[in-house]
Write a protein that holds these residues in place. Sequence first.
Motif, PDB file in Angstrom:
ATOM      1  N   GLY A 200       0.825  -1.214   0.000  1.00 54.35           N
ATOM      2  CA  GLY A 200       0.000   0.000   0.000  1.00 54.35           C
ATOM      3  C   GLY A 200       0.855   1.258   0.000  1.00 54.35           C
ATOM      4  O   GLY A 200       0.583   2.217  -0.727  1.00 54.35           O
ATOM      5  N   VAL A 201       1.911   1.261   0.800  1.00 52.17           N
ATOM      6  CA  VAL A 201       2.799   2.427   0.876  1.00 52.17           C
ATOM      7  C   VAL A 201       3.422   2.686  -0.498  1.00 52.17           C
ATOM      8  O   VAL A 201       3.397   3.813  -1.013  1.00 52.17           O
ATOM      9  CB  VAL A 201       3.932   2.209   1.922  1.00 52.17           C
TER      10      VAL A 201
ATOM     11  N   LEU B  35       2.508   1.648  -3.524  1.00 58.07           N
ATOM     12  CA  LEU B  35       1.564   2.009  -4.577  1.00 58.07           C
ATOM     13  C   LEU B  35       1.093   3.450  -4.415  1.00 58.07           C
ATOM     14  O   LEU B  35       0.866   4.158  -5.398  1.00 58.07           O
ATOM     15  CB  LEU B  35       0.363   1.064  -4.571  1.00 58.07           C
ATOM     16  N   ALA B  36       0.952   3.879  -3.184  1.00 58.02           N
ATOM     17  CA  ALA B  36       0.471   5.240  -2.936  1.00 58.02           C
ATOM     18  C   ALA B  36       1.551   6.273  -3.259  1.00 58.02           C
ATOM     19  O   ALA B  36       1.250   7.381  -3.698  1.00 58.02           O
ATOM     20  CB  ALA B  36       0.021   5.397  -1.489  1.00 58.02           C
ATOM     21  N   ASN B  37       2.805   5.902  -3.042  1.00 59.68           N
ATOM     22  CA  ASN B  37       3.900   6.827  -3.336  1.00 59.68           C
ATOM     23  C   ASN B  37       5.125   6.077  -3.864  1.00 59.68           C
ATOM     24  O   ASN B  37       6.019   5.719  -3.100  1.00 59.68           O
ATOM     25  CB  ASN B  37       4.264   7.634  -2.083  1.00 59.68           C
TER      26      ASN B  37
ATOM     27  N   PHE C  79      -7.013   5.545  -3.185  1.00 57.99           N
ATOM     28  CA  PHE C  79      -6.580   4.149  -3.067  1.00 57.99           C
ATOM     29  C   PHE C  79      -7.778   3.323  -2.646  1.00 57.99           C
ATOM     30  O   PHE C  79      -8.417   3.596  -1.628  1.00 57.99           O
ATOM     31  CB  PHE C  79      -5.446   3.993  -2.046  1.00 57.99           C
TER      32      PHE C  79
ATOM     33  N   MET D 291      -3.267  -3.256   2.975  1.00 54.95           N
ATOM     34  CA  MET D 291      -2.791  -2.416   1.869  1.00 54.95           C
ATOM     35  C   MET D 291      -3.357  -1.001   1.989  1.00 54.95           C
ATOM     36  O   MET D 291      -2.640  -0.007   1.827  1.00 54.95           O
ATOM     37  CB  MET D 291      -3.237  -2.990   0.514  1.00 54.95           C
TER      38      MET D 291
ATOM     39  N   GLY E   9      -1.613   0.861   4.629  1.00 51.68           N
ATOM     40  CA  GLY E   9      -0.291   1.292   4.154  1.00 51.68           C
ATOM     41  C   GLY E   9      -0.400   2.523   3.269  1.00 51.68           C
ATOM     42  O   GLY E   9       0.358   3.491   3.406  1.00 51.68           O
ATOM     43  N   ALA E  10      -1.364   2.501   2.369  1.00 46.61           N
ATOM     44  CA  ALA E  10      -1.550   3.632   1.446  1.00 46.61           C
ATOM     45  C   ALA E  10      -1.959   4.883   2.215  1.00 46.61           C
ATOM     46  O   ALA E  10      -1.502   5.996   1.919  1.00 46.61           O
ATOM     47  CB  ALA E  10      -2.598   3.285   0.396  1.00 46.61           C
TER      48      ALA E  10
ATOM     49  N   ALA F 235       0.896   6.378   3.952  1.00 48.03           N
ATOM     50  CA  ALA F 235       1.724   7.110   2.985  1.00 48.03           C
ATOM     51  C   ALA F 235       1.087   8.442   2.582  1.00 48.03           C
ATOM     52  O   ALA F 235       1.743   9.282   1.982  1.00 48.03           O
ATOM     53  CB  ALA F 235       1.973   6.247   1.747  1.00 48.03           C
TER      54      ALA F 235
END
Lengths: 294, 588
Positions: free
Chosen positions: A81-82, A84-86, B208, B247, B250-251, B254
């Motif tokens: 997730g981290v 993909l987001a950045n 997201f 996920m 996590g997004a 971020a």
Amino acid sequence: MAELTVIKELNFKSETKPDWCPSCGDFAVLSGLIKALTKLQIEPKDAVTVSGIGCSSNLPGFIRTYGYHSLHGRSIPVATGVKLANPNLKVVVTGGDGDGYGIGVGHFIHALRRNIDLTYLVMNNQVYGLTTGQVSPTSEIGYQTKTTPQGNLEQPINPLALAIAGGATFVARAFSGDPNHMAEVIAQAIEHKGFALVDIFSPCVTFNKVNTYEFFRKRVLKLEEAGHDPANLQQAMEKALMWGDKIPLGVFWRTERAVFDQAKLSKDLPYPADWSGQHGLDDKTFNNLLAELR
Amino acid sequence: MNSKIVDIWIAGAAGDGVQSTSEMLAKIAARCGLHVYIYNSYQSAIRGGYVYAQIRISAKKIRTPSDRWDILVALNTDSIERHKGWVKKEGVLIFNCDRAKAPGGLTGIGIPISEVVSNPLMQNTVFLGAACALTGLPLEKFEKAILEVFGKKSQEVKDANLKAAKEGAGRAKSLAGRFKLPVSDKSHILITGNQALAFGAAEGGVRFYSAYPMTPASGVLHWMADHAAKLGICVMQAEDEISVINMAIGASFAGARSMVATSGGGFALMTEAVGLAAMTETPLVAINVCRAGPSTGVPTKTEQGDLWQVLGAGQGDYPKAVIAPLDVEDCFYMVQHSLNLADRYQIPVLMISDLLLSEHNETLEALDPKRIKIDRGEWAGTNGAGQFLRYLYTPGGVSPRAKPGMPDQYIFTAASDDHRESGTLISDVDTDPVERKKMMEKRMRKMEGILKEMPPNVLIGEPKADLTLVGWGSGCGILTELVARAKEEGKKVNALAIRSVWPFLSKEVAGVLTKAKGVMMIENNFTGQMAKLIRQETGFEIPHLCLKYDGEPFYLESTWPMVQKALKGKAQAREVILTPYGLAEDKG
């Protein structure tokens, strides 16, 4: 030596001291990671360490980068997730064999085939340490623990063979007893575009009296000194299956494949983490979406 | 204004085109300025199962499925037998007379399909032509719909379908206009609850979205996937719901606005991570689109059975909000409100929808993109002095956020273990009861602020009444229709529709209930879950529960008698409704 002079000192030193047992293999992994990040000149603010639960998963608290210490077995989804987001961030996932090859193995396999650009460092000590010494998915047959007093009956997972078969594009192994070699392997893994696994023998000095520093020192050999070709799939698999008197370290398998990056699908737009505004849709887009429903 | 509702049922085997045919008819009606409500009854089989769709059309807004039909479009002979008993007065059956006869006493338009069209696949077009003639829907609108549906096909196919539609209309000539609807120049949008959640989330700045396919939540994923590239939304289909929510967390960590949706089984897998979002103070919206449980349950049927699962999600005490949108339009706005709440309080916001709300299509006259502005909450960097403490103790419990990529001074590690203001752990070797207590109190203080920002519940009808009905979430539809029916019959009935589930608006709800003359709860579950929550939060015990747990939603005609019973003081403590035309009859 000229190239050394351009390397800037970067401060990855956390104010929190690791609470690992003295001479735990994880200390070497922490310093190996810091060395690799320094070598690659990745700024602390642009690095993210993500972990699950276990002794080794405490690592993000001991390094000065952005960090996310998640649930047991869930480091890879969080890191995905981290990233993909950045996609500008360098994301390093750290954890142990129980976290990654036990409870989290489903996520591990899907990350392999997805080839998302993450570096995965598994501190493999073949035992559950934080929960005080139970059998792990990489424990050898016959290994005695609190939960296997008569000896382990289950075939251990071979993480390297699994990763190669599963579609990883970079598969390597390192050993806490050889920190310089490990730092070099970690640096290569971080530089690699795509999913990179580094399985690290990181002995548990408290609960594993079999797979000790001494055990590995007697057995390890370096693939780069043995004429191994990491581009050869068959050789890579053969080396991954080697166990016993000779246990290889180094890069087993390296290949190139399209990196999973959803952000590419909408390349003219900001990354999810960079987006801002008062409304998610401009008037024209909103009206077009409304028109689809008429 | 003629506010009569025309009920058209289209029935056949799965694979006969029930859904596409019903959507085409609905679109035609919506484009004539009419209101439409579709309810699909289907099973998990892709082919062969039995399927029917109810298309309700009227000049006024419609809020529930119905028990009876005016027009039955039988795509196979089996469906005539199944539905013949549920005809309204004047009802008309449209069927293929090559294969069946109209049952005695039923008015039928039998069309010999083999004579009328060369390709039997065009049967549905012929029947729709006939239905348009009966309702007075103009054939030009139908032609336009055909051109859209068959846009990519050859001119020959389009011409043949147009001809088939005209044939069908011609065959229904003798009864043309029997159910005439007041056509206008307006055009309404036709949208499902799932689409409204997805569209609302896009308007609310979600960038997201991750999910694992699960009925009845997949519609959100489909809309998102379809629009992802154009809108710059990262859409992930992950390997399981555990991965899905982690996920998204996590997004969000971020910096991206993140959302997930699933149904009850998937939500059960997500719950540990709901607590993770709360502990690391990472904003997240998670939607549970409920279906009938427990376990795999009845996958394609509706129920409001997950209230306590959502309230009890995850271990430990932590701050959260739970919102249950009341109808399709509310889905669009409440998802935006939930996203703002999640960011402002750095909490998980859980939304409860259900199959009924999520999968039925209904018409709306408009959606307002300006009503709710994005509010991402407090971020670090506005006052740069001093050491940055990610989990700073504040009076309201909210600490300014930072995200990876921000300057060095904001570096922190978010941890699922409990921690101090700086983020360092209070666990394992180093235990600190004082800080643990302070940190628990800091997080829980958020609830005071959240309570003030919960959306008001809705009172339907007049403030004074002889009977107050209570429902929640999708139940708002049947409550609205029951209050309207009562008014038509000269009875004083009002209703309280609850959408703020947690924190509970105890004072407001108690205020309504303690003043009411009589109260009856209407819930789509076995135990009366909301009634229990109301008792817990207000001390008020609702004396009559009207429950339904056969997989189908409440229908007006079979629910109204319960209201009449309650008005007469004859309702039992527990009244259970069975769908009257159950696919399998109740034999015991």
